[in-house]
Design a protein around this motif. Structure first.
Motif, PDB file in Angstrom:
ATOM      1  N   GLY A 105       0.815  -1.207   0.000  1.00  0.00           N
ATOM      2  CA  GLY A 105       0.000   0.000   0.000  1.00  0.00           C
ATOM      3  C   GLY A 105       0.848   1.257   0.000  1.00  0.00           C
ATOM      4  O   GLY A 105       0.511   2.251  -0.647  1.00  0.00           O
ATOM      5  N   ALA A 106       1.968   1.210   0.723  1.00  0.00           N
ATOM      6  CA  ALA A 106       2.868   2.365   0.747  1.00  0.00           C
ATOM      7  C   ALA A 106       3.426   2.655  -0.638  1.00  0.00           C
ATOM      8  O   ALA A 106       3.492   3.812  -1.068  1.00  0.00           O
ATOM      9  CB  ALA A 106       4.002   2.113   1.737  1.00  0.00           C
ATOM     10  N   LEU A 107       3.835   1.610  -1.357  1.00  0.00           N
ATOM     11  CA  LEU A 107       4.362   1.823  -2.711  1.00  0.00           C
ATOM     12  C   LEU A 107       3.278   2.364  -3.636  1.00  0.00           C
ATOM     13  O   LEU A 107       3.526   3.301  -4.414  1.00  0.00           O
ATOM     14  CB  LEU A 107       4.919   0.515  -3.260  1.00  0.00           C
ATOM     15  N   ALA A 108       2.080   1.785  -3.557  1.00  0.00           N
ATOM     16  CA  ALA A 108       0.993   2.233  -4.433  1.00  0.00           C
ATOM     17  C   ALA A 108       0.658   3.702  -4.189  1.00  0.00           C
ATOM     18  O   ALA A 108       0.471   4.475  -5.133  1.00  0.00           O
ATOM     19  CB  ALA A 108      -0.243   1.359  -4.215  1.00  0.00           C
ATOM     20  N   LEU A 109       0.596   4.097  -2.924  1.00  0.00           N
ATOM     21  CA  LEU A 109       0.267   5.487  -2.609  1.00  0.00           C
ATOM     22  C   LEU A 109       1.410   6.437  -2.926  1.00  0.00           C
ATOM     23  O   LEU A 109       1.202   7.648  -3.035  1.00  0.00           O
ATOM     24  CB  LEU A 109      -0.099   5.595  -1.123  1.00  0.00           C
ATOM     25  N   SER A 110       2.621   5.888  -3.087  1.00  0.00           N
ATOM     26  CA  SER A 110       3.777   6.725  -3.392  1.00  0.00           C
ATOM     27  C   SER A 110       3.951   6.977  -4.883  1.00  0.00           C
ATOM     28  O   SER A 110       4.676   7.913  -5.252  1.00  0.00           O
ATOM     29  CB  SER A 110       5.060   6.067  -2.852  1.00  0.00           C
ATOM     30  N   VAL A 111       3.331   6.166  -5.729  1.00  0.00           N
ATOM     31  CA  VAL A 111       3.581   6.261  -7.167  1.00  0.00           C
ATOM     32  C   VAL A 111       3.302   7.666  -7.718  1.00  0.00           C
ATOM     33  O   VAL A 111       4.174   8.261  -8.363  1.00  0.00           O
ATOM     34  CB  VAL A 111       2.778   5.195  -7.940  1.00  0.00           C
ATOM     35  N   PRO A 112       2.113   8.250  -7.508  1.00  0.00           N
ATOM     36  CA  PRO A 112       1.903   9.616  -8.034  1.00  0.00           C
ATOM     37  C   PRO A 112       2.824  10.642  -7.381  1.00  0.00           C
ATOM     38  O   PRO A 112       3.224  11.615  -8.028  1.00  0.00           O
ATOM     39  CB  PRO A 112       0.429   9.909  -7.715  1.00  0.00           C
ATOM     40  N   LEU A 113       3.191  10.421  -6.119  1.00  0.00           N
ATOM     41  CA  LEU A 113       4.112  11.343  -5.456  1.00  0.00           C
ATOM     42  C   LEU A 113       5.491  11.282  -6.095  1.00  0.00           C
ATOM     43  O   LEU A 113       6.153  12.310  -6.277  1.00  0.00           O
ATOM     44  CB  LEU A 113       4.219  11.002  -3.970  1.00  0.00           C
ATOM     45  N   ILE A 114       5.932  10.087  -6.446  1.00  0.00           N
ATOM     46  CA  ILE A 114       7.257   9.928  -7.049  1.00  0.00           C
ATOM     47  C   ILE A 114       7.293  10.566  -8.427  1.00  0.00           C
ATOM     48  O   ILE A 114       8.220  11.311  -8.759  1.00  0.00           O
ATOM     49  CB  ILE A 114       7.635   8.438  -7.122  1.00  0.00           C
ATOM     50  N   PHE A 115       6.273  10.299  -9.240  1.00  0.00           N
ATOM     51  CA  PHE A 115       6.217  10.941 -10.555  1.00  0.00           C
ATOM     52  C   PHE A 115       6.161  12.462 -10.408  1.00  0.00           C
ATOM     53  O   PHE A 115       6.831  13.202 -11.142  1.00  0.00           O
ATOM     54  CB  PHE A 115       5.001  10.450 -11.335  1.00  0.00           C
ATOM     55  N   GLY A 116       5.356  12.957  -9.460  1.00  0.00           N
ATOM     56  CA  GLY A 116       5.259  14.398  -9.248  1.00  0.00           C
ATOM     57  C   GLY A 116       6.562  15.002  -8.776  1.00  0.00           C
ATOM     58  O   GLY A 116       6.949  16.094  -9.214  1.00  0.00           O
ATOM     59  N   ALA A 117       7.275  14.294  -7.886  1.00  0.00           N
ATOM     60  CA  ALA A 117       8.565  14.802  -7.402  1.00  0.00           C
ATOM     61  C   ALA A 117       9.597  14.841  -8.524  1.00  0.00           C
ATOM     62  O   ALA A 117      10.393  15.780  -8.615  1.00  0.00           O
ATOM     63  CB  ALA A 117       9.055  13.926  -6.253  1.00  0.00           C
ATOM     64  N   MET A 118       9.579  13.821  -9.395  1.00  0.00           N
ATOM     65  CA  MET A 118      10.507  13.817 -10.532  1.00  0.00           C
ATOM     66  C   MET A 118      10.188  14.969 -11.491  1.00  0.00           C
ATOM     67  O   MET A 118      11.083  15.599 -12.057  1.00  0.00           O
ATOM     68  CB  MET A 118      10.438  12.491 -11.284  1.00  0.00           C
ATOM     69  N   CYS A 119       8.899  15.266 -11.638  1.00  0.00           N
ATOM     70  CA  CYS A 119       8.487  16.394 -12.481  1.00  0.00           C
ATOM     71  C   CYS A 119       9.031  17.702 -11.925  1.00  0.00           C
ATOM     72  O   CYS A 119       9.638  18.506 -12.644  1.00  0.00           O
ATOM     73  CB  CYS A 119       6.960  16.439 -12.562  1.00  0.00           C
ATOM     74  N   GLY A 120       8.826  17.934 -10.635  1.00  0.00           N
ATOM     75  CA  GLY A 120       9.314  19.158 -10.026  1.00  0.00           C
ATOM     76  C   GLY A 120      10.822  19.264 -10.077  1.00  0.00           C
ATOM     77  O   GLY A 120      11.380  20.348 -10.285  1.00  0.00           O
TER      78      GLY A 120
END
Length: 432
Positions: A137-152
């Motif tokens: 669940g932690a990985l699944a909830l982190s996926v959009p955060l990781i993509f967003g952090a890479m974008c920023g």
């Protein structure tokens, strides 16, 4: 000769010792460790909760079985708390000696504190902590955060502050859901999502680069614009014929043979859909290319010193626009996880502030892909932890559990980042 060398070295040694003595003692981390250790000792150890907690490690279908670990909540909390107290005392001693802690120290401290908390939370009612489910669940909830952090990260390393990550995630989620629903294929939605994120980036770069509009303001405006447009289309189009425009389409899981059967890590890392595997590739590629490629060197040059980059022939504004569009596409992929990645239909404002948390992860990671990844995983874990504790029933109030990821975000950015230096020319328009 030896006496002369010794005599000559003595002033240098004294100067080094004096310089070391004048260095201010960094008390922030030792104080934090001490407070957390005392909280664990008092609440999870001395007061504690009667009963046992079961840590469920294995799941059905694993390559080999691992038995559950059953511990006494009070005993486990007391032992772990004493270890934390020793680690906190060690951090104080090293701070007095002005010795920097190793990178593993806070990670080990955090893991022990969380395990102590889980042992306390599962006690009383004989709670079962499903570790594999918690981490997955932690990985699944982190996926959009990781993509967003890479974008920023890509945007700010290029000199463009991207507050519009929230809008890019939402736009990616919207277009992915609509295209996947119309075509009846989730992979079509996955291909459409980065286009939505890039379109938002087009507007951002148009005003930021061409007209020198304040990048923070235009980012906030874009977030509001995307929320308004998607909410309007959801209310007027998607809800009228949801079977056509907003039907659920889920990317299938693609387990990797043998690796997916490894207990814990197999289910968490290697039994995912293609979007998660793309995330692995994006993070690894950025970690390499940002610091070890000509593209990364030019990107960092226009973000740090655009005038110097211009003098050696680098097209500063073109580089900024190109990289910001790429960053928007990355954020769009993150938005796809809300819909086709999770098998959900699009809903109003379903990004729910994840873009801002992604910005916090980028800052906590100090504009480094590896650091941003770890920070995003921390925030995802905090949210998954809240969901898990709600399911097993704990004395912690539900409202506090819902606030947990945001509390962790504030504490991490305010308390643990300290002084960080963003790219020198981030947010500053370049006028040739």
């Amino acid at each position: 000769m030896t006496a002369q060398n010794t005599t000559a070295a003595t002033p240098a040694a004294k100067t080094s010792a004096q310089s070391k003595a004048l260095t201010p003692i960094a008390w922030k981390f030792p104080i934090t460790y001490t407070i957390l250790a005392l909280v664990s000792l008092i609440f999870f150890g001395l007061i504690g909760r009667d009963g046992e907690t079961t840590f469920r490690i294995a799941t059905s279908g694993d390559l080999f079985a691992i038995p559950d670990v059953v511990v006494s909540s009070t005993v486990a909390g007391l032992i772990l708390s004493l270890i934390l107290v020793v680690m906190a005392a060690t951090s104080v001693y090293l701070a007095l000696k002005r010795i920097t802690l190793a990178a593993w120290f806070p990670m080990v401290f955090g893991i022990l504190f969380v395990v102590s908390f889980l042992a306390w939370a599962g006690g009383g009612s004989g709670g079962v902590i499903p570790l594999t489910t918690l981490l997955a669940g932690a990985l699944a909830l982190s996926v959009p955060l990781i993509f967003g952090a890479m974008c920023g990260l890509v945007g700010e390393r290029s000199g463009i502050i991207n507050i519009a990550i929230e809008g890019q995630l939402l736009a990616g989620a919207f277009l992915a859901a609509v295209v996947a629903s119309v075509v009846k294929n989730p992979y079509a939605g996955l291909l459409a999502a980065p286009i939505a994120g890039a379109l938002v980036a087009v507007i951002l770069t148009f005003f930021a680069v061409k007209y020198w509009v304040n990048q923070i303001i235009i980012g906030v405006v874009l977030n509001v614009l995307v929320v308004g447009v998607t909410s309007f289309l959801y209310s007027t189009v998607l809800t009228e014929d949801p079977e056509l425009w907003n039907a659920r389409q889920k990317l299938p899981d693609l387990p990797i043979p043998l690796l997916s059967d490894i207990p814990i890590l197999g289910r968490v890392l290697f039994d995912q859909n293609i979007l998660v595997y793309i995330m692995y590739v994006v993070v690894i590629a950025l970690q390499i290319f940002v610091f070890r490629s000509k593209w990364g060197l030019r990107m960092r040059a226009v973000g740090e010193h655009p005038k110097a980059a211009d003098t050696v022939g680098i097209k500063v504004n073109f580089t900024r626009v190109r990289n910001t569009l790429l960053a928007g596409a990355i954020a769009g992929l993150g938005g796809a996880f809300f819909t086709v990645g999770s098998g959900l239909a699009f809903g109003k404002e379903m990004s729910a502030g994840q873009g801002y948390i992604a910005l916090a992860a980028m800052i906590l990671g100090k504009w480094n892909p590896k650091g941003a990844l770890l920070a995003a995983l921390l925030f995802g874990f905090s949210k998954s932890l809240g969901n898990t504790l709600q399911s097993i029933g704990t004395p912690v109030a539900n409202e506090l559990l819902l606030m947990l990821p945001y509390i962790v975000t504030v504490l991490a950015v305010a308390g643990f980042v300290g002084r960080v230096r963003p790219p020198a020319s981030s947010g500053v328009p370049y006028v040739k």
